[in-house]
Design an enzyme around this catalytic site. Structure first.
Site, PDB file in Angstrom:
ATOM      1  N   ASP A 185      14.272  53.052  17.569  1.00  0.00           N
ATOM      2  CA  ASP A 185      14.311  54.039  16.494  1.00  0.00           C
ATOM      3  C   ASP A 185      13.097  54.965  16.579  1.00  0.00           C
ATOM      4  O   ASP A 185      11.963  54.517  16.749  1.00  0.00           O
ATOM      5  CB  ASP A 185      14.323  53.320  15.141  1.00  0.00           C
ATOM      6  CG  ASP A 185      14.586  54.271  13.996  1.00  0.00           C
ATOM      7  OD1 ASP A 185      15.756  54.621  13.777  1.00  0.00           O
ATOM      8  OD2 ASP A 185      13.610  54.669  13.315  1.00  0.00           O
ATOM      9  N   ASN A 193      12.603  66.920  11.259  1.00  0.00           N
ATOM     10  CA  ASN A 193      13.648  67.747  10.664  1.00  0.00           C
ATOM     11  C   ASN A 193      13.130  68.539   9.475  1.00  0.00           C
ATOM     12  O   ASN A 193      13.449  69.726   9.307  1.00  0.00           O
ATOM     13  CB  ASN A 193      14.829  66.872  10.229  1.00  0.00           C
ATOM     14  CG  ASN A 193      15.689  66.434  11.403  1.00  0.00           C
ATOM     15  OD1 ASN A 193      15.790  67.140  12.405  1.00  0.00           O
ATOM     16  ND2 ASN A 193      16.307  65.276  11.293  1.00  0.00           N
ATOM     17  N   ASP A 202      17.416  68.206  16.971  1.00  0.00           N
ATOM     18  CA  ASP A 202      18.448  67.974  17.985  1.00  0.00           C
ATOM     19  C   ASP A 202      17.867  68.013  19.393  1.00  0.00           C
ATOM     20  O   ASP A 202      18.258  67.231  20.270  1.00  0.00           O
ATOM     21  CB  ASP A 202      19.556  69.033  17.851  1.00  0.00           C
ATOM     22  CG  ASP A 202      20.437  68.802  16.635  1.00  0.00           C
ATOM     23  OD1 ASP A 202      20.322  67.727  16.003  1.00  0.00           O
ATOM     24  OD2 ASP A 202      21.241  69.697  16.309  1.00  0.00           O
ATOM     25  N   GLU A 228      18.771  58.792  14.353  1.00  0.00           N
ATOM     26  CA  GLU A 228      17.718  58.755  15.379  1.00  0.00           C
ATOM     27  C   GLU A 228      17.573  57.375  15.995  1.00  0.00           C
ATOM     28  O   GLU A 228      16.556  57.079  16.621  1.00  0.00           O
ATOM     29  CB  GLU A 228      16.390  59.201  14.767  1.00  0.00           C
ATOM     30  CG  GLU A 228      15.824  58.276  13.717  1.00  0.00           C
ATOM     31  CD  GLU A 228      16.307  58.568  12.302  1.00  0.00           C
ATOM     32  OE1 GLU A 228      15.585  58.229  11.364  1.00  0.00           O
ATOM     33  OE2 GLU A 228      17.403  59.149  12.144  1.00  0.00           O
TER      34      GLU A 228
END
Length: 327
Positions: A185, A193, A202, A228
């Protein structure tokens, strides 16, 4: 001999391939003989296309088989396809425990294969027989990629994980071999973000997928588990081996800055949780996932940018201060 009926195995997310009109000479003539193929429509190997090369091609879970299927209920040498000199293909069961089915009918003797016949091998695998060489095989691979790969990162998607995990778990239990699951992770990804926008997020995820593929063995399977978070299945890896792979993934993320647009570089890290079977407390795929998830939680709680092994030690590294606002 009466040919098995046309009743089909229930679809359950099969990949449906359209017919492709093609003018070809009859099978059996020297200039018209076409190579047979088996396209996997359902099971852990869904989307794979196997060319039936040679006079006899074995189907089974043994690695020496021409068509290797790791699904539950597949015998070591389950069935075989025989190609006769006239170009015809015949299917024969090899005394398998769970039987070989052709168009939903269990066969007990050698049976002629026809275009678009469907074979069920074991409990999950459904294959389609075709004599179309290039077009169908290419289309099947394209459908395979579209259905089972994450379009953003290029690694396999959650749907593939949900299909592959039970098959790998059953294979490891049947063989008495090891199987490792690693959940990886991105640390503090929400900040990326929120600060730079989802376009940069992205870009980061694409680069993470690429790096994880570089860090694992060719036989390991990398999948996007969600958001993620990525999952890696490593057949035959014990705890020590899995920790080495997980640590390599951690380093390949931490040691290389991420490049975003516009001109931007980010230094990011990942945390990883590892679970391995056989283990006395792991008796099904769900508990294997739960154990890896718990180990990942431990890695996060201990400061992130580290690898934690379920029921074992954790690998500490320099990390950012522990925070709870995001992961």
């Amino acid at each position: 001999m009466r040919r098995p009926g046309s009743g089909e195995v229930p679809p359950n997310d099969e990949v449906t391939l359209p017919s492709v009109p093609e003018v070809l000479p009859p099978v059996g003539t020297p200039e018209g003989r076409r190579s047979g193929h088996l396209i996997v429509l359902k099971g852990a190997s869904v989307g794979n296309v196997f060319s039936l090369k040679g006079d006899c091609v074995a189907i089974g879970r043994d690695d020496t088989s021409g068509v290797v299927l790791a699904d539950p209920g597949v015998s070591r040498r389950h069935a075989e396809v025989v190609c006769e000199p006239d170009g015809s293909y015949w299917l024969r069961d090899c005394g398998s425990r769970n039987g070989t089915y052709l168009n939903a009918v269990r066969i007990t003797e050698r049976t002629l294969l026809h275009e678009n016949d469907r074979l069920q091998i074991g409990l999950l695998s459904v294959l389609r027989f075709t004599l179309d060489e290039g077009i169908e095989a290419s289309y099947a691979r394209a459908m395979y990629d579209a259905a089972l790969r994450d379009p953003l990162t290029g690694v396999f998607n959650r749907r593939y994980f949900d299909q592959r995990l039970p098959a790998e778990f059953s294979f490891a239990r049947r063989q008495g071999s090891a199987l490792a699951l690693m959940l990886v992770d991105l640390d503090h990804f929400k900040r990326v973000n929120d600060t730079y926008g989802h376009l940069v997020g992205d870009q980061v995820l694409r680069q993470v997928g690429s790096r994880l593929l570089r860090a694992v063995r060719a036989e390991d399977v990398v999948m996007r588990y969600g958001g993620e978070e990525f999952a890696v299945l490593s057949r035959g890896a014990n705890a020590a081996r899995a920790e080495v792979v997980a640590e390599r993934m951690r380093l390949i993320v931490a040691n290389e800055p991420f490049v975003g647009e516009p001109a931007l570089t980010l230094q990011l890290t990942v945390s990883a949780g590892v679970s391995v079977m056989p283990h006395p407390s792991i008796d099904d795929p769900q508990t294997l996932v739960a154990a890896a998830d718990e180990a990942l939680y431990q890695a996060k709680a201990l400061g992130r940018n580290r690898v934690a092994i379920s029921g074992g030690s954790h690998h500490p590294e320099a990390s950012a201060p522990s925070e709870t606002a995001d992961t």
